[in-house]
Design a protein around this motif. Structure first.
Motif, PDB file in Angstrom:
ATOM      1  N   ALA A 178       0.872  -1.176   0.000  1.00  0.00           N
ATOM      2  CA  ALA A 178       0.000   0.000   0.000  1.00  0.00           C
ATOM      3  C   ALA A 178       0.908   1.224   0.000  1.00  0.00           C
ATOM      4  CB  ALA A 178      -0.883  -0.007   1.236  1.00  0.00           C
ATOM      5  N   GLY A 179       0.412   2.355  -0.451  1.00  0.00           N
ATOM      6  CA  GLY A 179       1.251   3.554  -0.426  1.00  0.00           C
ATOM      7  C   GLY A 179       0.599   4.726  -1.109  1.00  0.00           C
ATOM      8  N   THR A 180       1.437   5.748  -1.405  1.00  0.00           N
ATOM      9  CA  THR A 180       0.943   6.979  -2.017  1.00  0.00           C
ATOM     10  C   THR A 180       1.927   7.441  -3.092  1.00  0.00           C
ATOM     11  OG1 THR A 180       0.148   7.595   0.184  1.00  0.00           O
ATOM     12  CG2 THR A 180       0.102   9.318  -1.489  1.00  0.00           C
ATOM     13  N   PHE A 181       1.392   7.795  -4.266  1.00  0.00           N
ATOM     14  CA  PHE A 181       2.190   8.404  -5.333  1.00  0.00           C
ATOM     15  C   PHE A 181       1.673   9.821  -5.571  1.00  0.00           C
ATOM     16  CE2 PHE A 181       2.537   3.984  -7.540  1.00  0.00           C
ATOM     17  CZ  PHE A 181       3.722   3.701  -6.891  1.00  0.00           C
ATOM     18  N   VAL A 182       2.564  10.692  -6.079  1.00  0.00           N
ATOM     19  CA  VAL A 182       2.138  12.028  -6.514  1.00  0.00           C
ATOM     20  C   VAL A 182       2.206  12.040  -8.044  1.00  0.00           C
ATOM     21  CG1 VAL A 182       2.574  14.505  -6.377  1.00  0.00           C
ATOM     22  CG2 VAL A 182       3.150  13.030  -4.428  1.00  0.00           C
ATOM     23  N   ASN A 183       1.075  12.247  -8.699  1.00  0.00           N
ATOM     24  CA  ASN A 183       1.097  12.151 -10.168  1.00  0.00           C
ATOM     25  C   ASN A 183       1.515  13.480 -10.809  1.00  0.00           C
ATOM     26  OD1 ASN A 183      -1.152  13.797 -10.249  1.00  0.00           O
ATOM     27  ND2 ASN A 183      -2.358  12.437 -11.534  1.00  0.00           N
ATOM     28  N   GLN A 184       1.515  13.511 -12.122  1.00  0.00           N
ATOM     29  CA  GLN A 184       2.014  14.690 -12.841  1.00  0.00           C
ATOM     30  C   GLN A 184       1.212  15.952 -12.536  1.00  0.00           C
ATOM     31  OE1 GLN A 184       0.404  16.171 -15.687  1.00  0.00           O
ATOM     32  NE2 GLN A 184      -1.277  14.724 -15.987  1.00  0.00           N
ATOM     33  N   GLN A 185      -0.042  15.785 -12.096  1.00  0.00           N
ATOM     34  CA  GLN A 185      -0.854  16.961 -11.757  1.00  0.00           C
ATOM     35  C   GLN A 185      -0.570  17.447 -10.339  1.00  0.00           C
ATOM     36  OE1 GLN A 185      -3.975  14.143 -12.445  1.00  0.00           O
ATOM     37  NE2 GLN A 185      -5.176  15.622 -13.580  1.00  0.00           N
ATOM     38  N   GLY A 186       0.270  16.673  -9.608  1.00  0.00           N
ATOM     39  CA  GLY A 186       0.538  17.025  -8.207  1.00  0.00           C
ATOM     40  C   GLY A 186      -0.488  16.421  -7.269  1.00  0.00           C
ATOM     41  N   LYS A 187      -1.281  15.484  -7.784  1.00  0.00           N
ATOM     42  CA  LYS A 187      -2.332  14.840  -6.986  1.00  0.00           C
ATOM     43  C   LYS A 187      -1.737  13.688  -6.183  1.00  0.00           C
ATOM     44  CE  LYS A 187      -6.660  14.935  -9.223  1.00  0.00           C
ATOM     45  NZ  LYS A 187      -7.357  15.599  -8.158  1.00  0.00           N
ATOM     46  N   LYS A 188      -1.965  13.682  -4.867  1.00  0.00           N
ATOM     47  CA  LYS A 188      -1.532  12.536  -4.058  1.00  0.00           C
ATOM     48  C   LYS A 188      -2.585  11.445  -4.166  1.00  0.00           C
ATOM     49  CE  LYS A 188       1.276  14.636  -0.530  1.00  0.00           C
ATOM     50  NZ  LYS A 188       1.394  15.131   0.820  1.00  0.00           N
ATOM     51  N   GLN A 189      -2.183  10.253  -4.577  1.00  0.00           N
ATOM     52  CA  GLN A 189      -3.151   9.167  -4.750  1.00  0.00           C
ATOM     53  C   GLN A 189      -2.690   7.941  -3.955  1.00  0.00           C
ATOM     54  OE1 GLN A 189      -5.329   9.389  -8.713  1.00  0.00           O
ATOM     55  NE2 GLN A 189      -3.219   9.192  -9.363  1.00  0.00           N
ATOM     56  N   CYS A 190      -3.558   7.494  -3.059  1.00  0.00           N
ATOM     57  CA  CYS A 190      -3.246   6.325  -2.223  1.00  0.00           C
ATOM     58  C   CYS A 190      -3.697   5.055  -2.919  1.00  0.00           C
ATOM     59  CB  CYS A 190      -3.978   6.397  -0.891  1.00  0.00           C
ATOM     60  SG  CYS A 190      -3.542   7.857   0.015  1.00  0.00           S
ATOM     61  N   PHE A 191      -3.031   3.982  -2.643  1.00  0.00           N
ATOM     62  CA  PHE A 191      -3.471   2.699  -3.199  1.00  0.00           C
ATOM     63  C   PHE A 191      -3.285   1.584  -2.169  1.00  0.00           C
ATOM     64  CE2 PHE A 191       0.841   1.144  -4.049  1.00  0.00           C
ATOM     65  CZ  PHE A 191       1.557   2.316  -4.179  1.00  0.00           C
ATOM     66  N   ALA A 192      -4.036   0.503  -2.403  1.00  0.00           N
ATOM     67  CA  ALA A 192      -4.022  -0.627  -1.464  1.00  0.00           C
ATOM     68  C   ALA A 192      -3.149  -1.751  -2.013  1.00  0.00           C
ATOM     69  CB  ALA A 192      -5.452  -1.128  -1.278  1.00  0.00           C
ATOM     70  N   ALA A 193      -2.687  -2.623  -1.124  1.00  0.00           N
ATOM     71  CA  ALA A 193      -1.935  -3.807  -1.569  1.00  0.00           C
ATOM     72  C   ALA A 193      -2.923  -4.794  -2.167  1.00  0.00           C
ATOM     73  CB  ALA A 193      -1.207  -4.424  -0.395  1.00  0.00           C
ATOM     74  N   ALA A 194      -2.519  -5.430  -3.269  1.00  0.00           N
ATOM     75  CA  ALA A 194      -3.408  -6.428  -3.882  1.00  0.00           C
ATOM     76  C   ALA A 194      -3.013  -7.832  -3.443  1.00  0.00           C
ATOM     77  CB  ALA A 194      -3.354  -6.298  -5.400  1.00  0.00           C
ATOM     78  N   VAL A 195      -1.738  -8.170  -3.592  1.00  0.00           N
ATOM     79  CA  VAL A 195      -1.299  -9.538  -3.281  1.00  0.00           C
ATOM     80  C   VAL A 195      -0.169  -9.502  -2.243  1.00  0.00           C
ATOM     81  CG1 VAL A 195      -1.970 -10.567  -5.475  1.00  0.00           C
ATOM     82  CG2 VAL A 195       0.256  -9.476  -5.283  1.00  0.00           C
ATOM     83  N   GLN A 196       0.066 -10.649  -1.643  1.00  0.00           N
ATOM     84  CA  GLN A 196       1.178 -10.786  -0.687  1.00  0.00           C
ATOM     85  C   GLN A 196       2.506 -10.713  -1.444  1.00  0.00           C
ATOM     86  OE1 GLN A 196       1.103 -11.293   2.745  1.00  0.00           O
ATOM     87  NE2 GLN A 196      -1.063 -10.777   2.505  1.00  0.00           N
ATOM     88  N   PRO A 197       3.561 -10.215  -0.785  1.00  0.00           N
ATOM     89  CA  PRO A 197       4.872 -10.209  -1.455  1.00  0.00           C
ATOM     90  C   PRO A 197       5.294 -11.633  -1.835  1.00  0.00           C
ATOM     91  CG  PRO A 197       4.941  -9.024   0.641  1.00  0.00           C
ATOM     92  CD  PRO A 197       3.601  -9.658   0.556  1.00  0.00           C
ATOM     93  N   VAL A 198       5.910 -11.773  -3.018  1.00  0.00           N
ATOM     94  CA  VAL A 198       6.312 -13.120  -3.438  1.00  0.00           C
ATOM     95  C   VAL A 198       7.589 -13.544  -2.703  1.00  0.00           C
ATOM     96  CG1 VAL A 198       5.314 -12.873  -5.745  1.00  0.00           C
ATOM     97  CG2 VAL A 198       7.721 -12.347  -5.391  1.00  0.00           C
TER      98      VAL A 198
END
Ligand code: SF4
Ligand code: SF4
Ligand code: FES
Length: 471
Positions: A430-450
């Motif tokens: 899970a984490g947060t990226f800042v896109n080209q517009q400067g928008k902070k977007q959070c996302f969730a983990a989908a799968v367990q680490p391999v």
């Protein structure tokens, strides 16, 4: 605010809005095939017929604008009979191949047949048949299942902006084809499978891989470029099966490009390094995490200066953890396509960007210097962090005096590294990226680490004692 009444429920509307969208706000989902919010309206399938009090004929909800005080009925016997008739007509030529169709489980034709259709068929003529056709690298076409809604034609014209699909012949012989049977040119071909309401257009990548009812989903962000398209990751038993766009009107509307859509296979690549690996001798040696932490501490202790080159798909959370763990180190970012985010620009009319990383702006805002100012020879130890899909320059570790690789590494890119500590890919965290517009977007983990991969923050916290004494 003007309003209409749909089946007795009053709903407000903005001038120009169509009945189908306004009714949806009252949780009344009028069946549809040809209508898609992101495409022009053709009112072709007639599945969305509704009755307006005071009007003699039924109207199509997708093309009829609301007027103040309009009373719309969607459940009268006349509407039900007409919609069932349209459904029967659309099924006249449709094969009974749901058990072998990839769309089964998420097919509008199945759902509408169950909710609005008749229980049996009166059609006992031969159905027309076609052979399956490849439409380029992304899409397979099964014309037997097509209901001629023309969404695909409008998608190519309006979203891909290439006029490359048409309907040829007429009536019962109508067939959807690419012009001169050429492979699709659009970089957004995968979206045809999203807009096709039946199993006529499917992606070759996902076709026959998994029944959709076994899939779980996670809300994520594509890490293919700085646009940061919102996506849904479908997965089961630790494996990712497909990425699809998730609607966000400010970022990607309903769409995503093929590069992003199919850009997840590296996660399960057999050449991914899945356990901590010591490369200080000529033999590659797998370590457990305790041995790996000790090995990393040894390398860190002997270094008076540390430089970190971080691929710009590290999350903001990982950036904070890196800064905390290496308080006196120097930080540099790395992206494919651009050195600095100010050089980033659109590479087509829709979504794709020159910067092929999802978080260069995030790293810059955290004070990371551009890659062009990084010289591995200036440091006793270099730490290379590759947190997602961006690959660091091939062989760069060979220029470092000593080096540790943290993150996602593949067997073919270990040259020059002394130690590899495997961490999560984008879809494993899970984490947060800042896109080209400067928008902070959070996302969730989908799968367990391999394998033995771990979140970068966990690796850093195990090392932090050793790291704080250096630099
Ligand atoms: S192929 Fe799919 S999207 Fe295209 S017309 Fe047929 S049913 Fe509609
Ligand atoms: S445009 Fe960029 S962020 Fe969007 S799907 Fe394509 S690669 Fe991913
Ligand atoms: S959805 Fe309205 S006519 Fe097709």
């Amino acid at each position: 605010m003007p309003n209409i009444v749909v089946d007795g429920v009053q709903v407000e509307f903005k001038p120009g809005e169509k009945i189908i969208d306004v009714a949806a706000r009252a949780k009344n989902v009028i069946p549809r095939y040809c209508y898609h919010e992101g495409l022009s309206i053709v009112a072709q399938c007639r599945m969305c017929l509704v009755e307006i009090e005071g009007q003699k004929k039924l109207v199509t909800a997708c093309s009829t604008p609301c007027t103040d005080g309009m009373k719309v009925n969607t459940t009268t016997d006349r509407v039900k009979k007409s919609v069932a008739g349209v459904q029967e007509f659309l099924l006249a030529n449709h094969p009974l191949d749901c058990p072998i169709c990839d769309q089964a489980g998420e097919c509008s034709l199945q759902e509408n047949s169950y909710k609005h259709g008749n229980e049996d068929t009166r059609f006992d003529f031969f159905r027309r048949t076609y052979i399956d056709v490849d439409m380029g690298p992304s899409i397979k076409k099964n014309m037997n299942r097509c209901i001629h809604c023309t969404r695909c034609i409008r998608y190519c014209d309006e979203v891909g902006q290439i006029h490359e699909m048409i309907a040829e012949q007429r009536g019962n012989n109508t067939a959807i084809v690419t012009i001169d049977d050429k492979p699709l040119q659009t970089a957004y071909a995968g979206g045809l499978a999203d807009v096709c309401p039946v199993g006529s257009l499917t992606t070759k990548d996902f076709r026959f891989k998994k029944r959709v009812w076994y899939l779980k989903t996670a809300a994520s962000i594509c890490d293919g470029c700085s646009q940061g398209c919102n996506i849904t990751v479908s997965h089961d038993a630790g494996l990712i099966y497909r990425l699809e766009p998730r609607e966000n009107q400010e970022v990607n509307k309903w769409w995503m490009c093929d590069e992003g859509r199919y850009g997840f296979h590296h996660v399960h690549s057999p050449s991914r390094v899945m356990s901590p690996t010591d490369l200080r001798t000529s033999e590659m040696k797998s370590l457990n995490w305790s041995e790996a932490s000790n090995a990393a501490r040894e390398l860190l202790k002997s270094a008076r200066s540390i430089g970190l080159l971080v691929a710009a798909d590290a999350t903001l959370e990982e950036v904070v953890a890196l800064k905390k763990s290496f308080p006196q180190a120097e930080f540099f970012s790395f992206s494919i396509g651009v050195d600095k985010s100010e050089d980033d620009k659109a590479t087509d009319h829709l979504l794709r960007r020159k910067d092929k990383s999802p978080n260069l702006r995030g790293l810059e805002e955290a004070g990371f210097k551009p890659f062009s100012s990084f010289d591995p020879k200036n440091f006793d130890l270099c730490v290379f962090v590759s947190a997602g899909k961006v690959r660091l320059p091939y062989g760069i570790a060979k220029l470092a005096k000593k080096s540790i690789g943290m993150g996602l590494f593949f067997k073919e890119e270990l040259t020059g590294l002394n130690l590899v500590l495997p961490a999560c890919s984008t879809y494993e965290k899970a984490g947060t990226f800042v896109n080209q517009q400067g928008k902070k977007q959070c996302f969730a983990a989908a799968v367990q680490p391999v394998g033995m991969s771990r979140p970068l923050e966990n690796i850093l916290s195990a090392l932090s004692d050793g790291a704080r004494k250096v630099g």
